[in-house]
Design an enzyme around this catalytic site. Structure first.
Site, PDB file in Angstrom:
ATOM      1  N   CYS A  26     104.112  42.851   6.620  1.00  0.00           N
ATOM      2  CA  CYS A  26     104.944  42.778   7.687  1.00  0.00           C
ATOM      3  C   CYS A  26     104.425  42.395   8.767  1.00  0.00           C
ATOM      4  O   CYS A  26     103.537  42.149   9.174  1.00  0.00           O
ATOM      5  CB  CYS A  26     106.385  44.008   7.300  1.00  0.00           C
ATOM      6  SG  CYS A  26     106.974  43.998   8.962  1.00  0.00           S
ATOM      7  N   HIS A  71     108.177  43.200   2.135  1.00  0.00           N
ATOM      8  CA  HIS A  71     107.274  44.583   2.385  1.00  0.00           C
ATOM      9  C   HIS A  71     108.010  44.498   0.359  1.00  0.00           C
ATOM     10  O   HIS A  71     108.535  45.493   0.107  1.00  0.00           O
ATOM     11  CB  HIS A  71     108.005  45.523   2.596  1.00  0.00           C
ATOM     12  CG  HIS A  71     107.575  46.369   3.760  1.00  0.00           C
ATOM     13  ND1 HIS A  71     106.725  46.695   4.353  1.00  0.00           N
ATOM     14  CD2 HIS A  71     108.629  45.772   4.884  1.00  0.00           C
ATOM     15  CE1 HIS A  71     106.825  46.972   5.271  1.00  0.00           C
ATOM     16  NE2 HIS A  71     107.429  46.390   6.115  1.00  0.00           N
ATOM     17  N   GLU A  88     106.207  45.742  -1.981  1.00  0.00           N
ATOM     18  CA  GLU A  88     105.631  47.347  -2.458  1.00  0.00           C
ATOM     19  C   GLU A  88     107.433  47.992  -2.845  1.00  0.00           C
ATOM     20  O   GLU A  88     106.782  48.639  -3.859  1.00  0.00           O
ATOM     21  CB  GLU A  88     104.564  47.471  -1.989  1.00  0.00           C
ATOM     22  CG  GLU A  88     105.374  48.572   0.030  1.00  0.00           C
ATOM     23  CD  GLU A  88     105.628  47.419   1.192  1.00  0.00           C
ATOM     24  OE1 GLU A  88     105.175  46.488   1.266  1.00  0.00           O
ATOM     25  OE2 GLU A  88     105.735  47.671   2.076  1.00  0.00           O
TER      26      GLU A  88
HETATM   27  N1  GLN Z   1     106.249  46.545  14.453  1.00  0.00           N
HETATM   28  C1  GLN Z   1     107.005  45.431  13.803  1.00  0.00           C
HETATM   29  C2  GLN Z   1     107.939  45.126  13.650  1.00  0.00           C
HETATM   30  O1  GLN Z   1     108.868  45.801  14.157  1.00  0.00           O
HETATM   31  C3  GLN Z   1     106.407  44.905  12.069  1.00  0.00           C
HETATM   32  C4  GLN Z   1     107.030  46.470  11.529  1.00  0.00           C
HETATM   33  C5  GLN Z   1     106.420  46.785  10.022  1.00  0.00           C
HETATM   34  O2  GLN Z   1     105.156  46.637   9.145  1.00  0.00           O
HETATM   35  N2  GLN Z   1     107.405  47.285   9.210  1.00  0.00           N
HETATM   36  O3  GLN Z   1     108.797  43.640  13.412  1.00  0.00           O
END
Ligand code: GLN
Length: 533
Positions: A381, A507, A509
């Site tokens: 992310c 994600h 995970e």
């Molecule tokens: N801050 C980033 C976004 O909003 C990544 C978010 C995250 O890592 N979950 O896209």
């Protein structure tokens, strides 16, 4: 007819009550019953999404896009099936609903109160979840510690449900701490006091699970049974173990599921735990060790990244590799490049997810260091977004390239708000959330890992790779190997190289389970292990 099990906590928070609840669910599911697990969080936030991981640990994301308490993650991993965002109830949701009904006139003429209206709302929610999910057994974990003011309406709801549902259809399990003094003596008094507190509210526990640094001896068990007012066989030891998945086996061996089924008037059955025990044994008997750098900004609170830690654990078991985590605080790298030396000692790194300015430049420096030395990198992310920023600056030469989350006035906004996010004013529950389709480019590293051309993975983000920069990224050696249906970049990797360098907008995970590990983490650990002596 659903049976309800309520799990309360005493003495301290952080006793692994969620693991006990998850283990209870897993054992009963494996006895052939349909089980659901509900977590109650007594705070006023509507969901965990608006909280800093420092305050409350990781924000877990469900398939249906809920931003929930991390215990829902434990439940999914132990149960082996998906839960809904509805399985996490908060005071915020309960009050929001009661106040909305009041404004609509649903209670017209009445004075709206905690008792009965708020408590009724809680009971209705719990019953509704059990009904909608066709549960034979609904296990409800009440967050916090008995005696907390904010937990009272939930305990009152649990108490009332025994009256309404009947003795045979409800069960109370209390999880409490028995501290061990430096002399080695185990003290049961705090457990006794927390049971008294519970009784004051009108709940008499049916079973007590005692968390301690060691096993209870007969004398301690007897004392807890006598003063806690439960049969001796209803006192269970929950000693400290390094591997949370072992807790299920420890409880089972003490007759935990037999006691519960008997007490609920359900047919006793023997759960088949062979595959679980096999996983636990593999995890505890690794053949080699690798060091994985965890680069993030909440590294002091390991609960901030619990699903990633667990996904690495699942991967480590199936590869028979011990994964030593080396925590590297991104803000320290920002303050001094000396910290980059820590990266010399690792075999691979995870660039952790996150939000906001703090630590971002540290992560970018770390990514450059790792990429240039060919050390395997898995960016998740925000980690993936910063891989793009680093590549844009240092490979393509786009000076000052950045994410607009970090620098709204950057000359090269390689990461920018998703189109649907412009004009969004409310912060709660408005990110791009939940399981969404990712279309994978044939022949890519991602394609080799998944062995599929389409996967569903869970998301939680507001920003994304700016489509205007995709061509220039690809011309300079990056491949966008996964796209969403709308055409957003989901996976990035390096072209024409054997190097493991993988950035994911989603994600993986959140979907990793002990018996069904995430292919991404499994491959990552396998790759590192093969390259390590
Ligand atoms: N801050 C980033 C976004 O909003 C990544 C978010 C995250 O890592 N979950 O896209």
């Amino acid at each position: 007819m659903t049976k309800f099990i309520f799990i309360t906590g005493g003495v301290l928070s952080g006793l692994g009550k969620g693991i006990v609840a998850a283990s209870t669910g897993m054992l009963l599911k494996r006895c052939g019953y349909s089980v659901t697990l509900v977590k109650i969080d007594p705070y006023l936030n509507v969901d965990a999404g608006t909280m800093n991981p420092y305050a409350h640990g990781e924000v877990f994301v469900t398939e249906d896009g809920g931003e929930t308490d991390m215990d829902i993650g434990h439940y999914e991993r132990f149960l082996g099936h998906n839960l809904s965002k509805k399985n996490n109830i908060t005071s915020g949701q309960i009050y929001l609903s009661v106040v909305t009904k009041e404004r609509r006139g649903d209670y017209l003429g009445q004075c709206v109160q905690v008792i009965p209206h708020v408590v009724d709302e809680i009971k209705n929610r719990v019953r509704e979840i059990a009904r909608d999910q066709s549960a034979d057994i609904a296990i409800v974990e009440i967050g916090g510690t008995v005696g907390d003011i904010e937990g009272l309406p939930f305990l009152e709801a649990a108490r009332q449900m025994r009256v309404e549902e009947g003795d045979e259809n409800t069960l109370y399990i209390h999880v409490a701490l028995a501290p061990v003094l430096p002399s080695g003596e185990l003290k049961t008094k705090p457990v006794q006091h927390s049971v008294q507190e519970l009784r004051r509210i009108g709940i008499i526990p049916d079973a007590i699970v005692v968390r301690s640094s060691k096993w209870l001896d007969e004398e301690a068990r007897y004392k807890i049974a006598l003063y806690g007012n439960v049969p001796l066989r209803a006192v269970f030891s929950n000693p400290d173990v390094a591997n949370p998945y072992r807790v299920t086996l420890i409880l089972y061996e003490q007759g935990f599921s037999d006691y519960i089924l008997e007490r609920l008037g359900l047919e006793k059955r023997k759960p088949d735990l062979a595959d679980w025990a096999d996983f636990v044994n593999k995890l505890e008997n690794p053949i080699k060790t690798v060091k994985v750098g965890m680069i993030g900004k909440y590294t002091k609170i390991k609960d901030s990244y619990v699903s990633i830690i667990e996904a690495l654990r699942h991967a480590s078991a199936w590869n028979r590799v011990k994964v030593d985590l080396v925590w590297i605080e991104a803000t320290s790298i920002e303050n001094s490049s000396e910290y980059l030396k820590l990266l010399e000692r690792i075999n691979g790194a995870v660039i952790l997810p996150g939000f906001g300015v703090r630590g971002a430049e540290g992560k970018i420096k770390a990514i450059q260091y790792l990429r240039e030395r060919g050390i395997p990198v898995l960016g998740i992310c925000f980690g993936m977004q910063l891989m793009i920023v680093e590549f844009a600056r240092n490979v393509i030469g786009l000076q000052g390239a950045n994410s607009t989350e970090i620098d709204p006035n950057t000359r090269h906004p390689v990461i920018d708000l998703l189109p649907g996010q412009r004009g969004v004013r409310e912060i709660g529950g408005t990110l791009r959330l939940g399981a969404l389709k990712v279309i994978i480019r044939p022949g890519s590293l991602a394609w080799r890992i998944y062995g599929l051309s389409e996967v569903y993975e869970r998301h939680r983000h507001r920003y994304s790779v700016n489509p205007k920069y995709i061509d220039v990224l690809e011309e300079n050696g990056m491949t966008i190997s996964g796209f969403s249906e709308e055409g957003f970049a989901e996976i990035v990797e390096l072209k024409n190289t054997e190097q493991f360098y993988l950035g994911l907008q989603f994600h993986p995970e959140f979907k990793s389970r002990p018996l069904n590990p995430s292919p991404i983490f499994t491959y990552f650990i396998q790759y590192i292990a093969e390259k390590t002596e």
